[in-house]
Design a protein around this motif. Structure first.
Motif, PDB file in Angstrom:
ATOM      1  N   ALA A 180       0.885  -1.255   0.056  1.00 18.58           N
ATOM      2  CA  ALA A 180       0.175  -0.048  -0.115  1.00 18.58           C
ATOM      3  C   ALA A 180       0.847   1.146   0.124  1.00 18.58           C
ATOM      4  N   PHE A 181       2.062   1.088   0.137  1.00 17.00           N
ATOM      5  CA  PHE A 181       3.064   2.256   0.313  1.00 17.00           C
ATOM      6  C   PHE A 181       3.597   2.436  -1.088  1.00 17.00           C
ATOM      7  N   GLU A 182       3.883   3.831  -1.863  1.00 17.19           N
ATOM      8  CA  GLU A 182       4.828   4.087  -2.710  1.00 17.19           C
ATOM      9  C   GLU A 182       6.215   4.025  -1.908  1.00 17.19           C
ATOM     10  N   HIS A 183       7.358   3.916  -2.678  1.00 18.13           N
ATOM     11  CA  HIS A 183       8.566   4.059  -2.103  1.00 18.13           C
ATOM     12  C   HIS A 183       9.619   4.837  -2.990  1.00 18.13           C
ATOM     13  N   GLY A 184      10.577   5.324  -2.263  1.00 20.60           N
ATOM     14  CA  GLY A 184      11.734   5.976  -3.010  1.00 20.60           C
ATOM     15  C   GLY A 184      13.205   5.504  -2.480  1.00 20.60           C
ATOM     16  N   LEU A 185      14.119   4.978  -3.253  1.00 23.57           N
ATOM     17  CA  LEU A 185      15.405   4.645  -2.992  1.00 23.57           C
ATOM     18  C   LEU A 185      16.585   5.705  -3.311  1.00 23.57           C
ATOM     19  N   LEU A 186      17.043   6.271  -2.388  1.00 17.00           N
ATOM     20  CA  LEU A 186      18.066   7.425  -2.611  1.00 17.00           C
ATOM     21  C   LEU A 186      19.476   6.705  -2.638  1.00 17.00           C
ATOM     22  N   VAL A 187      20.323   7.014  -3.565  1.00 16.52           N
ATOM     23  CA  VAL A 187      21.662   6.323  -3.597  1.00 16.52           C
ATOM     24  C   VAL A 187      22.497   7.321  -2.930  1.00 16.52           C
ATOM     25  N   ASP A 188      23.077   7.114  -1.609  1.00 12.49           N
ATOM     26  CA  ASP A 188      24.185   8.072  -1.240  1.00 12.49           C
ATOM     27  C   ASP A 188      25.552   7.543  -1.997  1.00 12.49           C
ATOM     28  N   THR A 189      25.746   6.092  -1.705  1.00 14.47           N
ATOM     29  CA  THR A 189      27.242   5.684  -2.227  1.00 14.47           C
ATOM     30  C   THR A 189      26.868   4.563  -3.144  1.00 14.47           C
ATOM     31  N   GLY A 190      27.623   4.060  -4.232  1.00 12.41           N
ATOM     32  CA  GLY A 190      27.224   2.800  -4.914  1.00 12.41           C
ATOM     33  C   GLY A 190      27.226   3.397  -6.313  1.00 12.41           C
ATOM     34  N   GLU A 191      27.922   2.959  -7.271  1.00  9.98           N
ATOM     35  CA  GLU A 191      27.934   3.546  -8.529  1.00  9.98           C
ATOM     36  C   GLU A 191      27.361   2.408  -9.547  1.00  9.98           C
ATOM     37  N   ALA A 206      27.469  -0.269  -0.694  1.00 18.71           N
ATOM     38  CA  ALA A 206      26.307   0.774  -1.220  1.00 18.71           C
ATOM     39  C   ALA A 206      25.826   1.217  -0.016  1.00 18.71           C
ATOM     40  N   ARG A 207      25.773   2.528   0.152  1.00 18.62           N
ATOM     41  CA  ARG A 207      24.771   3.171   1.343  1.00 18.62           C
ATOM     42  C   ARG A 207      23.481   3.659   0.442  1.00 18.62           C
ATOM     43  N   LEU A 208      22.501   3.608   1.095  1.00 18.02           N
ATOM     44  CA  LEU A 208      20.924   3.719   0.479  1.00 18.02           C
ATOM     45  C   LEU A 208      19.935   4.288   1.701  1.00 18.02           C
ATOM     46  N   VAL A 209      19.105   5.131   1.242  1.00 20.94           N
ATOM     47  CA  VAL A 209      18.176   5.577   2.024  1.00 20.94           C
ATOM     48  C   VAL A 209      16.751   5.207   1.408  1.00 20.94           C
TER      49      VAL A 209
END
Length: 350
Positions: free
Chosen positions: A217-228, A262-265
């Motif tokens: 039921a959620f929409e999601h966003g994945l922010l890439v801090d580190t990781g190419e 990789a670090r992600l939010v």
């Protein structure tokens, strides 16, 4: 953190239909890529932030309405963060650091150190003001500043508040998560929210992949801090960008194909169905409300209170530019017109 734009664009966010960039991998959910835009925070030695929300393409993901990503910044070169007292209405701020330390002071009488891996959440309610300064001992500053829109039932009744939470790592094969809001991977944050949502830092080792169970039921966003070489649902998400998936997915496949960790939010939530007018640091429901908030701030109104004990980089009570508080920008000369947020689905371009 304040919105430092000299001419902040007004936004009215509702359900609607603007197309955006997208891609898909066969057999997986499509992904919309939200690129960041650079915004300077301060004067000549400004620390730049990379803003993924709000954008013309998409203004909210759940109740998440503002995502600033900054650093790693060499504080000796940029001067670090020195944000004098400034106001907020109708929202909550979420501070999450990867490196460094920030001192927070607000008009609710709260003073706290913002440290890596420790969430600090401030509720503005009908009005609050606060200051943020990087610690003098900080060599590098790196993190994200996030805002949450408060729903109609809470924006006038929620009291000024400050909450602190240190999540324990939740391990999974190839990495771990720090769940600072909501629940994920059988870990639940004790911090209550006014709308259903989730916020977490994810770490993925080189070559690792996870099928992450999420609320459909959620929409999601994945922010890439580190990781190419990070992929979401098989789609490459560039560094500093955000990959968006709409509602309906119960599993998100996240992989790190690069040679470094990789670090992600991950941010998600139930679609926010209310119309929200956003201008500068204010969230309201109409141009008239925003005008009233601005006038009260400029006239030192009691709505926002006072910050006691602010020590900026210019000395007690002053930032490095000599300001004791940040003045509001001039309002647009024309009425604020609606800008509709797309429906909670990836927008197919063409």
């Amino acid at each position: 953190m304040t919105n430092p734009e000299a001419r902040p664009a007004p936004r009215v966010c509702t359900e609607g239909g603007l197309p955006g960039p997208w891609a898909e991998c066969e057999g997986r959910a499509p992904v919309e890529i939200i690129s960041a835009r650079a915004v300077p925070l301060g004067g000549p030695r400004a620390m730049n932030v990379r803003r993924t929300l709000p954008q013309r393409q998409r203004s909210l993901i759940g109740a998440w309405c503002f995502v600033d990503h900054y650093g790693p910044d060499d504080v000796a070169a940029t001067g670090g963060m020195d944000v004098a007292p400034h106001p907020h209405t109708g929202l909550q701020t979420v501070s999450w650091l990867f490196e460094g330390a920030i001192t927070h002071n607000d008009s609710g009488g709260n003073r706290a150190d913002v440290l890596p891996g420790e969430m600090n959440l401030m509720t503005a309610g009908a009005g609050i003001c606060h200051s943020e300064t990087s610690d003098p001992a900080t060599g590098r500053l790196h993190g994200v500043q996030l805002w949450l829109a408060l729903p109609e039932g809470a924006r006038h009744t929620a009291e000024r508040a400050f909450e602190h939470f240190v999540p324990d790592p939740v391990e999974f094969p190839g990495g771990y998560a720090l769940v600072f809001l909501g629940s994920l991977l059988d870990s639940r944050s004790p911090v209550g929210t006014y709308t259903p949502l989730v916020g977490a830092e994810l770490r993925l080792a080189s070559g690792a992949e996870i099928d992450l169970e999420v609320d459909p039921a959620f929409e999601h966003g994945l922010l890439v801090d580190t990781g190419e070489s990070v992929t979401l649902e098989g789609v490459h998400v560039p560094k500093d960008a955000m990959g968006y998936t709409g509602v309906g997915s119960g599993t998100l496949r996240i992989a790190n194909g690069g040679g470094e960790p990789a670090r992600l939010v991950l941010l998600g939530g139930a679609p926010f169905g209310e119309e929200v007018v956003m201008w500068w640091n204010f969230l309201g429901r109409s141009t008239e409300e925003i005008r009233q908030y601005r006038e009260e701030w400029e006239n030192h109104g009691e709505r926002f209170g006072r910050v006691e004990g602010y020590v900026g980089h210019g000395g007690p009570g002053r930032n490095r530019d000599g300001m004791a508080r940040i003045p509001a920008p001039e309002l647009p000369q024309v009425p604020m017109r609606p800008r509709r947020n797309p429906a909670p689905h990836v927008q197919f371009d063409g």
